[in-house]
Design an enzyme around this catalytic site. Structure first.
Site, short mmCIF file in Angstrom:
data_model
loop_
_atom_site.label_atom_id
_atom_site.label_comp_id
_atom_site.label_asym_id
_atom_site.label_seq_id
_atom_site.Cartn_x
_atom_site.Cartn_y
_atom_site.Cartn_z
N ASP A 75 43.36 1.49 -24.41
CA ASP A 75 43.44 2.72 -23.62
C ASP A 75 44.77 3.38 -23.98
O ASP A 75 45.84 2.95 -23.55
CB ASP A 75 43.38 2.35 -22.14
CG ASP A 75 43.55 3.58 -21.24
OD1 ASP A 75 43.76 4.69 -21.77
OD2 ASP A 75 43.50 3.42 -20.00
N GLN A 96 48.12 7.06 -22.07
CA GLN A 96 49.53 7.35 -21.88
C GLN A 96 50.32 7.19 -23.18
O GLN A 96 51.47 7.65 -23.26
CB GLN A 96 50.13 6.43 -20.80
CG GLN A 96 49.55 6.62 -19.41
CD GLN A 96 49.93 7.96 -18.78
OE1 GLN A 96 50.88 8.62 -19.19
NE2 GLN A 96 49.15 8.37 -17.78
N LYS A 110 46.24 15.16 -21.16
CA LYS A 110 47.57 14.58 -21.13
C LYS A 110 48.35 14.84 -22.43
O LYS A 110 49.53 14.49 -22.52
CB LYS A 110 47.50 13.07 -20.86
CG LYS A 110 46.93 12.73 -19.48
CD LYS A 110 47.16 11.28 -19.11
CE LYS A 110 46.10 10.76 -18.17
NZ LYS A 110 46.45 10.87 -16.75
N CYS A 130 45.85 5.30 -9.38
CA CYS A 130 44.67 4.66 -9.98
C CYS A 130 45.03 3.31 -10.60
O CYS A 130 44.49 2.94 -11.65
CB CYS A 130 44.01 5.56 -11.01
SG CYS A 130 43.47 7.13 -10.35
C1 LIG Z 1 46.36 4.70 -18.60
C2 LIG Z 1 45.29 5.66 -18.24
N1 LIG Z 1 44.02 5.39 -18.55
C3 LIG Z 1 43.01 6.22 -18.26
C4 LIG Z 1 43.24 7.40 -17.63
C5 LIG Z 1 42.05 8.26 -17.31
O1 LIG Z 1 42.10 9.51 -17.93
P1 LIG Z 1 41.03 10.59 -17.48
O2 LIG Z 1 41.20 10.74 -15.99
O3 LIG Z 1 41.39 11.82 -18.20
O4 LIG Z 1 39.69 10.05 -17.83
C6 LIG Z 1 44.55 7.75 -17.26
C7 LIG Z 1 44.89 9.01 -16.57
O5 LIG Z 1 44.49 9.32 -15.47
C8 LIG Z 1 45.59 6.85 -17.58
O6 LIG Z 1 46.85 7.13 -17.24
#
Ligand SMILES: Cc1ncc(COP(=O)(O)O)c(C=O)c1O
Ligand SMILES: Cc1ncc(COP(=O)(O)O)c(C=O)c1O
Lengths: 154, 425, 425, 154
Positions: free
Chosen positions: B209, B212, B239, B379
């Site tokens: 993932d 970030q 982001k 989250c």
């Molecule tokens: C580490 C990480 N993974 C996944 C996501 C999910 O991204 P998105 O909400 O654009 O799907 C985020 C951001 O919210 C994140 O910071």
């Protein structure tokens, strides 16, 4: 595209091949053959193509194709160019045609190698139509590779 | 003030972002320290999208006319730009999704169904306690639905992965290891290469993932030794100064080819017959329906913008600001930073607690001074639970952040302390 | 020329769409007859998106600061607008997806897993031969994966659903009936009420693909008797003058509550623990990750724009143009229209064949005159197969289409005939 | 929000309840009780709340809450307002508080009914915080409905 581009695309030679395609139809052969079915997912053009190779020579290319003038004419030109040639020679012609089609209109085709195929120089400028021109050529390459690898019927 | 590592053209860069001119209620200027949540957009991204909508809009692939050709070309050029941005070995390995969450779900969802990589009872999936919910819930659903087992890397007290258990966690039973490159809560940068090498040794695939990481670390997949290169990598457009509605899943051709289709529909097919259908090759196989066209084009402009400034320079800037912020935060009485304290080993998201004030209340006071931070669980509930906190306040910087904004944050935190009369309690 | 039913302010409306000023190669003005593929965007939609990105951009729900509050408010206001656009009984029944395809897959995908509505072996799903691939492939995947059986409504020779088999098709075994309201290939408008009533009588749920209906028919779900109201309805933003990257799934609360989650991640949870997670209520349960925020906001502006003109007026306009086009096309030698010939009973997409010229070649000649149409299978291969054609040419109008554009099409088709020397063959 | 808004939000009364919450802690009771656990998914605030009803009177509301000043203070005010009232009276107070919170700052609170609860009038202007103020009230309503329906322990 402008009206001029249109004429560059639909050269007389292409329209002639389209109206009277050479080698069309699927033929049966004893010996090394392979059959493939290729589809252009975007537009639905389809070709079923059979290659018969014997002693390293492309003895026949027979095909059943549904598609636009460009795709039909290019199958016809393919037939003219590769039948009777050695697999190696035919592959070289395939490569020359591919280079022409992927050249975005900048490649100068060699008439000695591509004969009527040079009429496709105009197609190379239209990305959406390059796929049409290449459909049967890609099918031919795939089938020939299978025969040579011995995957085909024999 | 100048700080070693700051982007030299910072004032010019800030001018690229129209929202930074905003004033808020009471005429207070905006100090945006919530970039880990979503980044702001430079004018060039907005203009590129507008130009597309005003002059080139058409559906792609299927349309043969000039607008269709222009739109298709712009969309596929965006794929090339994204591929270059992450150094993808092949441009067709770049799949557009709607966000990082969809990208991660795509993987977890397709591993359920018959295919070379199908997961079943007895198989194990390994994730970590610092994952974002978007890299937790899909695997919980997968394991519930397949009878596989979900296992977790724990965290050390200073917010790093506890690698001491790696040999018990990554075993012959492991089918997938999925982890974040940079934590959105703790800021921790994880040792992706080491873990990938270990996972590959047991035949597991690795999902990273990079939501970030992509904004702030230079990524060059092609330059990674194959043993250390993840098999799949996800990030999200909003982001990396791109629009919402667009995310990216990169995957090696071998793994993507081995996965069954995810969503079915237009564009992902080879042929459709009543008796059954066959599917297109990658990337189209995983792009059912009209894709986020103008969003992909906006993302292309975004990654070009970042690449033009240079990811190395952006990373250096983030490190400088983060170091400066860690120092400033340390000066606030009762403030505890969650996660590594070394700016060089972490990303630019800094979560913290302030004794005696709840994060919402902190965020609210900060907001009255124009400072935008995030308060809550970000989250990442399991990571909060690990540190025994229910929520935290998070500041996160980006390439447009200035040291004076950090000063304002620190000052506002002092003000928060006095507002809630902490020293009197 | 004036035609009964045309939008009175047509010239003004056309000015709202900047792309209609475009000229193409050779200085030819654009004649856009590909709106069933994607519609063009009015300035107000573009401006709304730009204003959001330049002044209010922030992530939603999770952000407590002013930008976050503005962004959340704009996003949720867009949900209200969409709910009003389709007369949804409850605004929380409106779920934002990335396109119609995702909306349809959401339903087919969640029906696989345990829940009140789970589909299993012996169950039947009924679709029709005129569906878009996006309403076929998800059900093929579902039936393959569950052991259920996929059944199909056939078509009559004039392109309508063959309802003579309805009693054999919709039975006690039927769990889902999914069909398009308006065909994107044949233009046919299907009797949704009648089929829904039938399906409800056997306890099946009804999914309506409104991708082509939403742009041109007034929809008022609340006004439908419950027995005749579909349970789920999908459409896509980019065909209702909104941006790409956004689609809508409306579903009755009862059915949506009964479906298990689709994608897992941020925003769709109630709480996440290592042992397991619980999920938020609708609509959030089905909106994992950062949603297409600016796209939803753009869609809100789009449906407001349409509502302002009035769907009744737009429908009348479409009928007038379609009638005029059917008449014009009939005058072209060798041209056969696929689908109903009565403008009152059909939508504005008209697919046709021209003896002796392949659709690609037609589209190419038309394009040289600035006319954008679609050529191919229009993601409706089974319907093409039903009529024994491999592909067709499709013109499709919308609220900005003028009769003179139809004249230009007819003239260009005549030119195509002469270009390919059809009368000499 | 401006500094003034901030003061409107954080009234002294709210901060006082926050620092010294009334009725906090989970208490055991014989008889009709129900316990619920509510979460604010966006921010993670949580409350576990137990309601004890006897002869149609709310005998006790005991709770364990994690959250911001607003959510803590509102649980404390809830305790003050509903304990000792009949279920019907308490539900009416609940309704009055809900109306105030959903009024976007336009509803004039009745001090006779809401007592310290009127201090939440400032919160109603901040949609993001309304959820905080309502968390324990929603939990209370849910739990009370369960007791009344006889779903709770008895
Ligand atoms: C580490 C990480 N993974 C996944 C996501 C999910 O991204 P998105 O909400 O654009 O799907 C985020 C951001 O919210 C994140 O910071
Ligand atoms: C009838 C119908 N259904 C579904 C779709 C799919 O819409 P999208 O590609 O936006 O998902 C379309 C348009 O392509 C359509 O015309």
């Amino acid at each position: 595209m402008t009206a001029q581009d249109l004429d560059a695309l639909y050269q007389e030679i292409i329209l002639d091949h389209y109206k009277k395609p050479h080698g069309k139809g699927l033929r049966e052969h004893a010996g090394h053959t392979a059959e493939v079915h290729h589809v252009n997912p975007t537009c639905g053009d389809e070709v079923t193509l059979r290659v018969h190779v014997s002693d390293g020579v492309v003895e026949d290319v027979s095909y059943d194709a549904l598609g636009c003038s460009i795709s039909q004419a290019s199958a016809s030109v393919l037939y003219d160019l590769v039948v009777g040639k050695s697999v190696d020679e035919a592959m070289a012609i395939h490569q020359a045609f591919l280079t022409l089609m992927q050249g975005k209109g900048t490649v100068e085709p060699d008439e000695d190698v591509l004969e009527d195929g040079i009429a496709f120089a105009g197609v190379a400028k239209f990305p959406a139509r390059v796929k049409c021109a290449l459909l049967s050529w890609m099918a031919w390459k795939d089938a020939t590779a299978q025969v040579v690898a011995g995957d085909g019927d024999n | 003030m100048t700080l070693e590592g700051l982007l030299p053209e910072l004032a010019v860069i800030r001018k690229d972002f129209p929202i930074l001119e905003r004033t808020l209620a009471g005429g207070v200027p905006l100090i945006y320290l919530d970039s880990a949540n979503t980044s702001q957009k430079p004018q060039v991204v907005i203009d590129t999208m507008v130009d597309h909508l005003e002059h080139h809009n058409a559906n792609i692939a299927r349309a043969m006319h000039q607008l269709g050709a222009e739109s298709t070309e712009a969309f596929e050029a965006a794929r090339d730009k994204v591929a270059a941005f992450i150094g993808a070995p092949e441009r067709d390995e770049v799949i557009f999704t709607k966000n990082a969450s969809e990208a991660l779900n795509l993987v977890a969802n397709t591993l359920v169904w018959p295919g070379e990589r199908q997961v079943g009872p007895g198989d194990e999936i390994v994730i970590t306690e610092m994952e974002h919910h978007s890299n937790i819930v899909p695997w919980q659903l997968l394991t519930q639905r397949t009878g596989a087992t979900l296992r977790w890397f724990g965290l050390t007290d200073d917010g790093r992965l506890d690698l001491s258990t790696i040999d018990e966690l990554i075993t012959e039973r492991t089918k997938v290891v999925s982890l974040t490159w940079v934590s959105n809560m703790l800021g921790t940068i994880n040792p992706i290469a080491e873990i990938t090498r270990k996972a590959h040794a047991v035949g597991a695939i690795v999902v990273v993932d990079a939501s970030q990481a992509a904004p702030q670390l230079p990524i060059d997949l092609s330059a990674m030794p194959v043993e250390e290169r993840p098999d799949l990598l996800a990030f999200t457009g909003h982001k990396v100064v791109g629009p919402t509605g667009i995310g990216v899943l990169w995957g090696s051709r071998a793994v993507l080819d081995a996965l069954p289709p995810f969503l079915g529909g237009g564009e992902m097919i080879e042929t459709v017959r009543m008796e059954g259908s066959t599917y297109a090759g990658i990337p189209h196989k995983f792009e059912a329906g009209t894709p986020p066209i103008v969003e992909a084009i906006g993302l292309g402009a975004a990654v070009d913008y970042l690449a033009h400034i240079g990811l190395d320079a952006i990373h250096a800037h983030e490190k400088a600001i983060t170091g400066y912020a860690l120092e400033g935060l340390r000066s606030v009485k009762g403030l505890t930073v969650l996660g590594p304290l070394d700016a060089a080993a972490r990303g630019g998201a800094i979560s913290f607690e302030l004794d005696g004030v709840h994060p919402h209340d902190i965020a609210q006071v900060l907001d009255s001074r124009g400072i935008a931070v995030r308060a809550g669980h970000h989250c990442a509930k399991p990571a909060h639970a690990r540190f025994g906190v229910q929520s935290s306040t998070r500041m996160s910087s980006y390439l447009y952040t200035e040291p004076r904004e950090i000063d304002a944050l620190v000052e506002a935190l002092e003000y928060t302390r006095s507002y809630f009369k902490l020293d009197r309690a």
